[in-house]
Design an enzyme around this catalytic site. Structure first.
Site, short mmCIF file in Angstrom:
data_model
loop_
_atom_site.label_atom_id
_atom_site.label_comp_id
_atom_site.label_asym_id
_atom_site.label_seq_id
_atom_site.Cartn_x
_atom_site.Cartn_y
_atom_site.Cartn_z
N MET A 139 59.38 -23.34 37.32
CA MET A 139 58.85 -24.79 37.64
C MET A 139 59.08 -25.53 36.47
O MET A 139 59.00 -25.30 35.24
CB MET A 139 57.21 -24.73 37.92
CG MET A 139 56.61 -25.76 38.41
SD MET A 139 54.58 -25.60 38.40
CE MET A 139 54.32 -24.74 39.78
N CYS A 140 59.29 -27.05 36.49
CA CYS A 140 59.26 -27.91 35.71
C CYS A 140 58.76 -29.30 36.32
O CYS A 140 58.54 -29.35 37.65
CB CYS A 140 60.77 -28.30 35.19
SG CYS A 140 61.48 -26.83 34.44
N GLY A 141 58.61 -30.19 35.53
CA GLY A 141 58.24 -31.52 35.97
C GLY A 141 59.23 -32.74 35.52
O GLY A 141 59.58 -32.55 34.55
#
Lengths: 300, 227
Positions: A1-3
């Site tokens: 996950m990353c933003g």
């Protein structure tokens, strides 16, 4: 996950407040990526400023002025130097490409975050709030900004592995996802296109790929169309160029993305909550970008 | 009506209240202000009450709902009404991916569009979408109904079991083991009742019906390529 987040300010009146508008967007994505954070800021065009290169973490004892003097001597004309926390911004009238090339040759140990006419990239290990403060991003002005909060999957938690990635020419890329054919593509780009890579990170390869396509004469939209065929894996990309910014999701839309647009700005984020505080968002058009579809603003 | 302003209150506080773990049990109507796209709003509700969320919601809104009636006056993020057991969830705007995932019962109405994987692994709930749905919708759907008033994206109903799919517009492509079926008069009558209950003005006779061809229930080596 990353933003990932990005904003392009259409209304010139908002541009002095770019950093103030952008910073809360990145902060809101802290849970998606607490390992490291990075920001690409596109400053307003300044004709006197022909090019700049941002170098990171040269070490506390590093003599930036001596580097600037050597560069000035080698390239002719003055090279301006500015320390910004752990990064150093070098400016030269000879243009960013020549300056970057000289640094890569003369100081191969120095690590470069960005080069271009208007682009500056700052990145560090740590929470987004700390990184934003370190580089005074809330005070930044400019036309557009792209940012990333990282939860590492493909390579180590280091400043090098932090996004955004730039391989030259004012282009920057942030990526949520992972690519599966980056090893071969990296070698191909090294060998056939002369693109230099500084990390083992998959996302840097995507940045290098787009840089190569642009140098071949493609528009950013054409380069991203081509990426759909040449990049294997899952991804949502936000890409900054000197003129604007673009968004692309993989054909099965593995990774989230939301777009919002008003007459004043266009913005993207991994999640809507990053957009929820933008000025005028209540009247914005809000939608999810379709898979395998290029969205592009500002490039004309 | 009791009002929760998420500009000041936090989501855990809200959910505790809506789950009747705090406050006055007689109150049955709630309004949530400033949702700002926050995740997990109004999840795990187990009582008959009405909740209006005034704005856009984040992920998993109204997840695991039982009995409650939740209205989102805006868009909803990933997994709205996932694993719903009963009750009603209505999204006045668009919904993101995996709307109504694994929902066992109740009714989910999305007045706008839903993106990919709407009704994935549906287990008995009814989903009515006023607009269109994205790719891989009703993937492995086991029971319940997915009704799409607009168009459906690629691979609709891939590996479907016994769920029933109704689409009024075009279907980009059907997934493995999904085929068009001739709806019976009973199907059409039940669909009309569902549309009416969802408050959608549409004629059940204009929908096409899709379901399982039942060729992939049991593994046959000849079908290996379809899995």
């Amino acid at each position: 996950m990353c933003g990932i987040v990005g904003i392009y300010l259409k209304n010139p009146d908002l541009r002095p407040r770019l950093g103030a508008i952008f910073s809360p967007m990145l902060m809101e994505m802290s849970e998606r990526g607490p390992d490291s954070a990075g920001v690409a800021v596109y400053r307003e065009d300044d004709a006197a400023e022909a090019g700049k290169v941002v170098v990171y973490d040269p070490g506390a004892g590093f003599d930036c002025d001596a580097l600037a003097e050597r560069a000035a001597m080698a390239l002719g004309g003055e090279v301006d130097v500015e320390r910004v926390a752990s990064h150093v911004v070098l400016r030269s009238a000879t243009g960013a490409a020549a300056l970057r090339e000289w640094i890569e040759r003369a100081c191969p140990d120095l690590r470069i975050t960005s080069s271009g006419a208007v682009l500056e990239i700052y990145k560090e290990v740590g929470l987004p709030a700390q990184v934003l403060e370190l580089f005074s991003i809330p005070d930044a002005s400019g036309t557009h900004a792209v940012g990333h909060t990282r939860m590492a999957t493909e390579s180590a938690v280091t400043t090098e592995g932090a996004h955004p990635f730039n391989t030259g020419d004012d282009l920057c890329l942030v990526h949520n996802g992972s690519l599966s054919n980056h090893h071969r593509l990296r070698e191909w780009l090294r060998e056939h296109a002369g693109i230099r890579f500084q990390t083992e990170n998959d996302s840097e390869v995507a940045a290098g790929y787009l840089t190569w396509r642009l140098r071949q004469g493609a528009t950013i939209a054409e380069a991203l169309e081509a990426a759909l065929a040449d990049l294997d894996g899952f991804y949502t990309f936000a890409v900054g160029t000197r003129e604007g910014f673009s968004v692309l999701r993989d054909p099965i839309a593995c990774k989230p993305a939301v777009l919002a647009e008003t007459g004043d700005w266009v913005a993207m984020a991994s999640e809507y909550r990053a957009l929820a505080r933008l000025p005028g968002v209540e009247s914005a058009a809000v939608w999810e970008p379709k898979p395998a579809t290029v969205y592009d603003w500002g490039s004309g | 009506m009791e009002t929760f302003d998420l500009g000041t209150a936090d989501v855990r506080e809200l959910n505790r209240r809506l789950q009747r773990r705090s406050g006055n049990a007689a109150e049955t109507a709630f309004e949530v202000l400033n949702p700002m796209g926050r995740h997990s709003l109004a999840v795990g509700l187990m009582h008959t009450l009405d909740v209006w969320i005034r704005g856009h919601a984040g992920y998993y809104c109204a997840g695991m709902n039982e009995r409650a009636n939740v209205v989102v006056d805006g868009n909803a993020g990933v997994g709205v009404a996932e694993n719903m057991m009963s009750g009603t969830v209505r999204v006045r705007g668009d919904a993101s991916q995996s709307a109504g995932a694994t929902a066992h019962g109740g009714l989910l109405v999305i007045e706008g569009d839903a993106s990919a994987r709407c009704g994935i692994s549906l287990k008995g709930a009814d989903i009515v979408v006023g607009g269109s749905v994205g790719h891989m919708s009703a993937f492995m759907a086991q029971a319940g109904r997915l009704v799409v008033c607009g168009d459906a994206g690629a691979n609709l109903g891939d590996s479907i079991y016994e769920a029933e799919l109704f689409v009024r517009g075009t279907v980009e492509s059907l997934g493995a083991d999904c085929e068009e079926k001739e709806p019976s008069a009973e199907h059409v009558r039940d669909l009309q009742a569902l549309l009416d209950r969802a408050g959608v003005d549409a004629d059940a006779g204009t929908f096409r019906c899709y379901g399982s061809a039942r060729r992939l229930y049991h593994f046959k080596v000849d079908n290996a390529g379809s899995y």
